[in-house]
Design a protein around this motif. Structure first.
Motif, short mmCIF file in Angstrom:
data_model
loop_
_atom_site.label_atom_id
_atom_site.label_comp_id
_atom_site.label_asym_id
_atom_site.label_seq_id
_atom_site.Cartn_x
_atom_site.Cartn_y
_atom_site.Cartn_z
N SER A 126 -13.92 2.89 3.09
CA SER A 126 -13.97 2.90 1.62
C SER A 126 -12.57 3.16 1.08
N PHE A 127 -11.96 2.11 0.55
CA PHE A 127 -10.55 2.17 0.19
C PHE A 127 -10.34 2.66 -1.24
N HIS A 128 -10.86 3.82 -1.55
CA HIS A 128 -10.58 4.45 -2.82
C HIS A 128 -11.01 5.91 -2.72
N GLN A 129 -10.77 6.63 -3.78
CA GLN A 129 -11.18 8.02 -3.81
C GLN A 129 -12.70 8.12 -3.89
N CYS A 130 -13.23 9.23 -3.49
CA CYS A 130 -14.66 9.46 -3.66
C CYS A 130 -14.90 9.76 -5.13
N GLY A 131 -15.39 8.77 -5.86
CA GLY A 131 -15.60 8.91 -7.29
C GLY A 131 -14.61 8.14 -8.12
N GLY A 132 -13.52 7.63 -7.51
CA GLY A 132 -12.56 6.81 -8.23
C GLY A 132 -12.73 5.36 -7.85
N ASN A 133 -12.01 4.47 -8.51
CA ASN A 133 -12.02 3.07 -8.10
C ASN A 133 -10.80 2.36 -8.64
N VAL A 134 -10.94 1.51 -9.66
CA VAL A 134 -9.82 0.73 -10.15
C VAL A 134 -8.70 1.65 -10.63
N GLY A 135 -7.47 1.34 -10.24
CA GLY A 135 -6.32 2.12 -10.68
C GLY A 135 -5.82 3.12 -9.66
N ASP A 136 -6.50 3.27 -8.52
CA ASP A 136 -6.01 4.16 -7.47
C ASP A 136 -4.62 3.72 -7.03
N SER A 137 -3.74 4.66 -6.83
CA SER A 137 -2.36 4.35 -6.45
C SER A 137 -2.25 4.01 -4.98
N CYS A 138 -1.44 2.98 -4.70
CA CYS A 138 -1.18 2.62 -3.29
C CYS A 138 0.07 3.27 -2.75
N ARG A 139 0.76 4.08 -3.58
CA ARG A 139 1.87 4.92 -3.12
C ARG A 139 2.99 4.11 -2.50
N GLY A 140 3.44 3.08 -3.20
CA GLY A 140 4.63 2.36 -2.76
C GLY A 140 4.40 1.26 -1.75
N ARG A 141 3.16 1.05 -1.30
CA ARG A 141 2.84 -0.01 -0.35
C ARG A 141 1.91 -1.01 -1.00
N THR A 142 1.84 -2.19 -0.42
CA THR A 142 0.86 -3.15 -0.91
C THR A 142 -0.53 -2.70 -0.46
N PRO A 143 -1.59 -3.12 -1.14
CA PRO A 143 -2.93 -2.77 -0.69
C PRO A 143 -3.20 -3.17 0.76
N ILE A 144 -2.73 -4.36 1.18
CA ILE A 144 -2.95 -4.80 2.55
C ILE A 144 -2.27 -3.85 3.54
N GLN A 145 -1.07 -3.38 3.20
CA GLN A 145 -0.39 -2.43 4.09
C GLN A 145 -1.15 -1.11 4.16
N VAL A 146 -1.65 -0.67 3.02
CA VAL A 146 -2.42 0.58 3.00
C VAL A 146 -3.66 0.45 3.86
N TYR A 147 -4.40 -0.66 3.68
CA TYR A 147 -5.62 -0.87 4.44
C TYR A 147 -5.34 -0.96 5.93
N SER A 148 -4.28 -1.70 6.28
CA SER A 148 -3.94 -1.87 7.69
C SER A 148 -3.55 -0.54 8.34
N ASP A 149 -2.69 0.22 7.66
CA ASP A 149 -2.27 1.51 8.20
C ASP A 149 -3.47 2.45 8.36
N TYR A 150 -4.34 2.42 7.37
CA TYR A 150 -5.52 3.30 7.38
C TYR A 150 -6.45 2.96 8.53
N MET A 151 -6.75 1.69 8.71
CA MET A 151 -7.67 1.29 9.79
C MET A 151 -7.03 1.47 11.16
N ARG A 152 -5.72 1.25 11.24
CA ARG A 152 -5.04 1.46 12.53
C ARG A 152 -5.09 2.94 12.91
N SER A 153 -4.91 3.83 11.92
CA SER A 153 -5.01 5.26 12.17
C SER A 153 -6.41 5.64 12.62
N PHE A 154 -7.42 5.07 11.97
CA PHE A 154 -8.81 5.33 12.37
C PHE A 154 -9.05 4.89 13.80
#
Length: 226
Positions: free
Chosen positions: A118-146
């Protein structure tokens, strides 16, 4: 979406180098001793199973609940793995410990686990910050860590990964855009986009139930968003 994970072929460029490993997965089923088929039942855990502080919420109650579910004959449980909780301390700073506690608890009760990315905050959705990375980079880093954290449990305790389709479900099938007034709860949504993997899975499912023509195009009689 059911995903089989291998250590060599999981994410982004790794997956593209090994496209031969791509497979279409049909729904899981099991055969009893008398030859009949049953569909495994998974129970969704509460959305706040992991607290904002990064702890397992009410672990004693969770343990008792898992014991009861096992006694009731369910196959396993499903939990949302919230990016907004796991990486809340900063870019690439992942805290999976509460989810690790849950995995161990599920394993101890002889259950299986489905995990939703779930690529957002628990209770948040549109507008969540990707912190300087593209969404694809965030998703990839997150799933690789998992994958790296739970490598030993993939395929035995963790049996399915469900991938979230956008912070507010913009790419879900079916989709239900709410912000512009197109959709209103409890409308069922509408099929509005396809990719080769979704089409291949659709075609395989239609073939399996001997309705091949159903898999050649999208639904024509499924109604509208509402």
């Amino acid at each position: 979406m059911q995903a089989q994970i291998s250590c060599e072929n999981t994410l982004t460029s790794e997956g593209r180098r090994n496209e031969k490993w791509e497979k279409v997965h049909l729904p899981s089923s099991f055969h009893n001793q008398n030859g009949s088929t049953r569909v495994p039942t998974f129970v969704m855990l509460p959305l706040d199973t992991v607290t904002y502080g990064g702890n397992l919420n009410k672990p004693r109650a969770m343990n008792a609940s898992l014991m009861a579910l096992k006694s009731a004959g369910v196959e396993g449980v499903m939990v949302d793995a919230w990016w907004g909780l796991v990486e809340k301390d900063g870019p690439l700073k992942y805290n999976w410990e509460a989810y690790a506690d849950l995995v161990h608890m599920v394993q101890n009760h002889g259950l299986k686990l489905q995990v939703v990315m779930s690529f957002h905050q628990c209770g948040g959705n549109v507008g969540d910050s990707c912190r300087g990375r593209t969404p694809i980079q965030v998703y990839s880093d997150y799933m690789r860590s998992f994958r790296d954290r739970f490598r030993a449990y993939l395929g035995n305790v963790i049996v399915e990964i469900h991938v979230g389709m956008g912070p507010c479900g913009e790419l879900r099938y079916p989709s239900y855009p709410e912000s512009n007034g197109t959709w209103r709860f409890p409308g069922i949504g509408e099929f509005q986009c396809y990719d080769k993997h979704m089409r291949a899975s659709w075609e395989a499912s239609a073939e399996a139930i001997r309705q091949k023509e159903w898999g050649r195009k999208g639904p024509h009689d499924s109604g509208q968003y509402n």
